[in-house]
Structures are given as structure tokens and as C-alpha cells.
Design an enzyme around this catalytic site. Structure first.
Site, mmCIF file in Angstrom:
data_model
loop_
_atom_site.group_PDB
_atom_site.id
_atom_site.type_symbol
_atom_site.label_atom_id
_atom_site.label_comp_id
_atom_site.label_asym_id
_atom_site.label_seq_id
_atom_site.Cartn_x
_atom_site.Cartn_y
_atom_site.Cartn_z
ATOM 1 N N ARG A 153 1.136 -34.613 -59.902
ATOM 2 C CA ARG A 153 -0.049 -33.976 -59.066
ATOM 3 C C ARG A 153 -1.168 -33.391 -59.826
ATOM 4 O O ARG A 153 -1.904 -32.349 -59.585
ATOM 5 C CB ARG A 153 0.313 -32.942 -58.129
ATOM 6 N N SER A 173 3.439 -32.584 -47.725
ATOM 7 C CA SER A 173 4.142 -31.789 -48.442
ATOM 8 C C SER A 173 3.386 -30.295 -49.061
ATOM 9 O O SER A 173 2.258 -30.342 -49.462
ATOM 10 C CB SER A 173 4.714 -32.234 -49.752
ATOM 11 N N GLU A 193 0.795 -27.349 -52.856
ATOM 12 C CA GLU A 193 0.052 -28.502 -53.222
ATOM 13 C C GLU A 193 -1.003 -28.947 -52.277
ATOM 14 O O GLU A 193 -2.108 -29.481 -52.599
ATOM 15 C CB GLU A 193 1.074 -29.774 -52.829
#
Length: 298
Positions: free
Chosen positions: A174, A224, A294
């Protein structure tokens, strides 16, 4: 309305709207109004738009498909820029594909299938743009964008066009080099492999079924909510702490997949932020793990 901005954009035939609800431009269906929403169709329009916004001392930000964003209830001051036109083009050349930053990642996967190219099946069903996927090195089911990206073309903060190779992109979980400076991704070049079309489609269908079975796709969400903590899985920790189904206002920890917060109806940004805090505090207290968001809060 800033008349100077209006006149300058109109002279260049650049599309714009005023006081645009961001809930209509995010997958969470949450967010107040942006002062301006400007849609650009090519790099020249993008550069001219940014020059105009800088002249008018207006802040700006770019969004892709709005699939990883949580926008404030008070909206966004300044301008939101969306990529359209040339930025949604996808061109296949042998084992390589060049996709505009505004193209849908799912559309890219379908074009790869049509060209009998394998390696991108993991991305099928991820609801983001290609630029967004490269920016955060999106991944799922054992694959990541770093596995297939050759290079990215971008604008730097001085509005010069440049390119980063896969090594220069510094792709990890990420993360990409684009998170450290004011770059704007224009296009992404990928290298795939020739494969069997039926096998590629079978894998894509298999992964889509997994998403539909395990993820609350029937509700608005931003995917998510938390990054995977080292040595654990966010969803498992949340479930372990008995947080499935916990809600604040219209925001709820999904009973189908505890890594998702869903908008059950009328959820506000503050509802989501309050629920995120409840989750983080309880998981930290009961397991010792710190969950980092996130999703991007604007």
C-alpha cells in the site's frame, strides 16, 4: 463563484461544476460539497487547469473513482479534478498495456482478458482507477500492482511530464513513491504474459465470486478500512474483539466482512470516524495491535 476562474476555464472549454456533492462521486456515498468539480480530458487541459487554480490561489486535489475516500461532511474547499477523455484510454501492444490514470481497473482487466494476457486477474473487481491502483500499489488474492507495472508517467509539481521506472516507484505494501511528493499520475505501463483465455476468465470469475461471497458489495463502502498489521489480519482482529455489527449512526462494521465499514443509510463522515476510533481502541486494548487506516480521509 470565482468569476476569474469561471472565465478562464470557459475560455479554454474546460468542463466545471459548482457546489458538487462529493457523496455522488465516492463509493462510500458520503461527503459534503466541493466548491468546484473540474473535469479534464487530456494532459494539456490538466496543466492549464492547475495553472489557473494556482493563479487564483485555490487549493485542488485529484480523485480517481473515489473508491478509497472518506470525504468530510463539510465538503472540500477549492477544486476537485477528475480525469476523463484520454485519461480513460487503454492501449494494448503485444504483452504491454498502457492505461490512462482515469481508466477503470476492472475495465483494464477485461481488456487484458480480451488480449489473452495473464497476470492482472487479481485486480478484477477492485473498484478503483488505474492511477489510484498504482498510487497505493493496490492488491488482492496474492497479487499486487508492483507485479505488473513497468513504469508510470506523471506530472511533477513544476508541471513537467516525467516517468518513473518500477524500481523508482518504490512499490511496497500500500505504498508508492508518489505518496512522498506532489506528483500526478497520467498513465501506467504494464507488462503481462500470454495466457490461455479460458483459464484467465476462469480465474477472474473465481475471484469475483469470492468477492461477492465474502464482501458486502450490496452496501456503499470504501473497501478495506485498515491496512494489514504485520503478523495479523485486520478483519480477524476486529472479529476477535466482537466488533462485527457494531454501528455508529448509519455506519456499521459489516457482519459479512469485518474489515469493511458500510454505509447502511445516511452515514456521515463523522459516524465513520467515530466507528474507526472505537475499532482502533478496542483492538489495541485487547490484542496489542495498532490498526492504521487504509482509506483516505479528506
Amino acid at each position: 463563484m470565482n468569476n476569474n476562474l469561471k472565465n478562464k476555464l470557459s475560455e479554454l472549454n474546460i468542463d466545471f461544476s459548482v457546489d458538487v456533492p462529493m457523496k455522488d462521486h465516492t463509493s462510500f456515498k458520503i461527503g459534503g460539497c466541493a466548491d468546484y468539480l473540474i473535469t479534464v480530458k487530456n494532459t494539456a487541459e490538466l496543466i492549464n487547469t492547475i495553472k489557473i487554480l494556482r493563479e487564483e490561489n485555490l487549493p485542488y486535489m485529484l480523485i480517481g473513482n473515489g473508491s478509497n475516500l472518506l470525504v468530510s461532511d463539510s465538503g472540500i474547499r477549492g477544486a476537485v479534478i477528475k480525469l476523463d477523455g484520454d485519461f480513460k484510454k487503454i492501449e494494448v501492444d503485444g504483452n504491454h498495456i498502457v492505461a490512462g490514470a482515469g481508466a477503470s481497473l476492472t475495465k483494464l482487466c477485461l481488456d487484458a482478458l480480451k488480449a489473452e494476457l495473464t497476470g492482472l486477474e487479481f485486480g478484477y473487481g477492485i473498484p478503483g482507477s488505474v492511477g489510484g491502483a498504482a498510487y497505493m500499489n493496490a492488491g488482492a488474492y496474492g497479487g499486487e500492482m508492483k507485479d505488473v507495472i513497468v513504469s508510470c508517467t506523471h506530472l511533477d509539481k513544476d508541471l513537467n511530464v516525467g516517468t518513473f521506472t518500477s524500481e523508482e516507484l518504490d512499490l511496497s505494501y500500500r505504498h508508492s513513491a508518489y505518496m512522498k511528493d506532489e506528483y500526478i499520475i497520467l498513465s501506467v505501463k504494464l507488462e503481462l504474459r500470454k495466457g490461455d483465455k479460458d483459464a484467465i476468465k476462469c480465474r477472474m470469475d473465481e475471484l469475483m465470486k469470492k468477492r461477492m461471497d465474502k464482501q458486502p458489495l450490496e452496501y456503499p463502502s470504501a473497501g478495506s478500512v485498515f491496512k494489514r498489521p504485520e503478523g495479523a489480519f485486520a478483519a480477524a482482529l476486529i472479529e476477535q474483539c466482537g466488533l462485527k455489527g457494531v454501528s455508529v449512526g448509519g455506519a456499521e462494521v459489516s457482519t459479512k466482512h469485518s474489515g469493511f465499514i458500510i454505509n447502511k443509510g445516511g452515514a456521515t463522515c463523522q459516524d465513520v470516524l467515530d466507528l474507526v476510533k472505537i475499532i482502533q481502541d478496542k483492538v489495541k486494548a485487547e490484542t496489542g495491535f495498532e490498526l492504521c487506516r487504509e482509506i483516505i480521509h479528506i
